[in-house]
Design a protein around this motif. Structure first.
Motif, PDB file in Angstrom:
ATOM      1  N   LEU A 110     -51.027  10.686  13.405  1.00 50.61           N
ATOM      2  CA  LEU A 110     -50.825  12.461  13.870  1.00 50.61           C
ATOM      3  C   LEU A 110     -49.766  12.051  14.395  1.00 50.61           C
ATOM      4  O   LEU A 110     -49.689  12.160  15.414  1.00 50.61           O
ATOM      5  CB  LEU A 110     -52.281  12.864  14.632  1.00 50.61           C
ATOM      6  N   PRO A 111     -48.513  12.502  13.862  1.00 51.65           N
ATOM      7  CA  PRO A 111     -46.975  12.528  14.038  1.00 51.65           C
ATOM      8  C   PRO A 111     -47.211  13.502  15.411  1.00 51.65           C
ATOM      9  O   PRO A 111     -46.963  14.485  14.308  1.00 51.65           O
ATOM     10  CB  PRO A 111     -46.506  12.465  13.291  1.00 51.65           C
ATOM     11  N   ASP A 144     -38.490   5.116   9.140  1.00 51.26           N
ATOM     12  CA  ASP A 144     -39.748   5.111   8.363  1.00 51.26           C
ATOM     13  C   ASP A 144     -40.367   6.371   8.319  1.00 51.26           C
ATOM     14  O   ASP A 144     -41.254   6.197   7.864  1.00 51.26           O
ATOM     15  CB  ASP A 144     -40.142   4.172   9.626  1.00 51.26           C
ATOM     16  N   TYR A 145     -40.083   7.275   8.910  1.00 46.16           N
ATOM     17  CA  TYR A 145     -40.933   8.663   8.558  1.00 46.16           C
ATOM     18  C   TYR A 145     -40.984   8.747   7.149  1.00 46.16           C
ATOM     19  O   TYR A 145     -41.504   9.364   6.312  1.00 46.16           O
ATOM     20  CB  TYR A 145     -40.184   9.641   9.776  1.00 46.16           C
ATOM     21  N   LEU A 146     -39.291   9.060   6.823  1.00 45.27           N
ATOM     22  CA  LEU A 146     -38.865   9.708   5.146  1.00 45.27           C
ATOM     23  C   LEU A 146     -39.452   8.898   4.462  1.00 45.27           C
ATOM     24  O   LEU A 146     -40.217   9.222   3.563  1.00 45.27           O
ATOM     25  CB  LEU A 146     -37.377  10.140   5.294  1.00 45.27           C
ATOM     26  N   TRP A 147     -39.806   7.487   4.437  1.00 47.47           N
ATOM     27  CA  TRP A 147     -40.225   6.561   3.863  1.00 47.47           C
ATOM     28  C   TRP A 147     -41.608   7.201   3.645  1.00 47.47           C
ATOM     29  O   TRP A 147     -42.161   7.391   2.445  1.00 47.47           O
ATOM     30  CB  TRP A 147     -39.897   5.231   3.635  1.00 47.47           C
TER      31      TRP A 147
END
Length: 273
Positions: A110-111, A144-147
């Motif tokens: 849960l960012p 890392d987030y976008l991938w």
């Protein structure tokens, strides 16, 4: 002594025209060129074009063929071999649709950060995308987030940290700095073009802005302007008008007297007075 020195100097420099040095007028260039008088040298071997992505080995061979010592930056083959291995691994990851980087081991389900996709600037190409990210996020976090969430491969990332600007409060006019904005631009393998905004959407936003401004002006009005009708949002907030009948003061006094007399008569009848 000084007078004699000045006299001899003036005599020495004042020559008659007959004793001027002889020159050839054809060889004199009145307007010499400002550029192009320097010697043009051929490019060095390090600037020779190559047909590979890893030119260190080819440039080293050129130095050997010309009998010149190899520069230190071309002597080591480790860098070329490492770059070639990384490039081959990158091509393999692209073909297998796998991440081309080492993913982070800390899993965040849960960012709490907010990442916003911004419209590109005039200098950006369709293969670039710009994001507004939190200040605590770095390049590896965004990649890392976008991938992991969108499956978007970020090939190259640049960071822009805008300086905080000074602003003032409306109430006390105290000056303070607004928070800094951190933006990141990524390079993508596939192009993305922002869709055009429909004209109806633009017109609706303009109409909503005009209605909001009209409501604010009505709330801040003073004097007789408060009684003006509010036509914002097609009269949604318009209050129903109350019809006030004109009754003169004399009629009001007579009406009050009749009501008082009638009340007294009712009380006297009830009590049997």
């Amino acid at each position: 002594m000084s007078y004699l020195r000045t006299f001899t100097r003036s005599v020495h420099h004042k020559l008659p025209p007959a004793k001027y040095p002889k020159i050839k007028a054809d060889t004199v260039e009145l307007n010499p060129p400002k550029y192009g008088f320097r010697k043009v040298r051929p490019p060095i071997l390090a600037q020779s074009p190559t047909t590979t992505l890893f030119p260190n080995s080819e440039l080293a061979k050129l130095y050997v063929e010309h009998g010149k010592p190899i520069p230190n930056r071309f002597v080591s083959q480790t860098d070329s071999e490492r770059a070639r291995a990384q490039f081959e691994k990158f091509q393999q990851d692209l073909a297998m649709d796998e991440p081309h980087f080492t993913q982070g081991e800390n899993k965040v389900y849960l960012p709490g950060g907010r990442i916003c996709l911004l419209r590109p600037n005039a200098k950006h190409t369709p293969y670039q995308a710009k994001f507004l990210v939190p200040k605590s996020m770095n390049k590896m976090d965004l990649r890392d987030y976008l991938w992991n969430i969108y499956g978007l491969r970020a090939l190259n990332i640049t960071v822009q940290l805008q300086p905080a600007k000074w602003t003032r409060n409306i109430s006390d006019l105290a000056r303070h700095r607004v928070p800094q904005l951190k933006k990141m631009t990524i390079d993508m393998a596939e192009p993305f073009i922002w869709p055009e905004v429909p004209q109806k959407k633009i017109d609706d936003l303009k109409l909503q802005q005009q209605n909001s401004e009209e409501i604010v002006k009505h709330n801040m009005a003073s004097g007789a302007d408060k009684n003006k009708p509010l036509e914002a949002y097609d009269g949604l907030f318009e209050e129903p008008s109350k019809v006030e009948r004109f009754i003169p003061k004399s009629a009001k006094r007579g009406k009050k007297f009749d009501e008082l007399h009638q009340a007294r008569s009712q009380v006297s009848n009830y009590l049997g007075l």
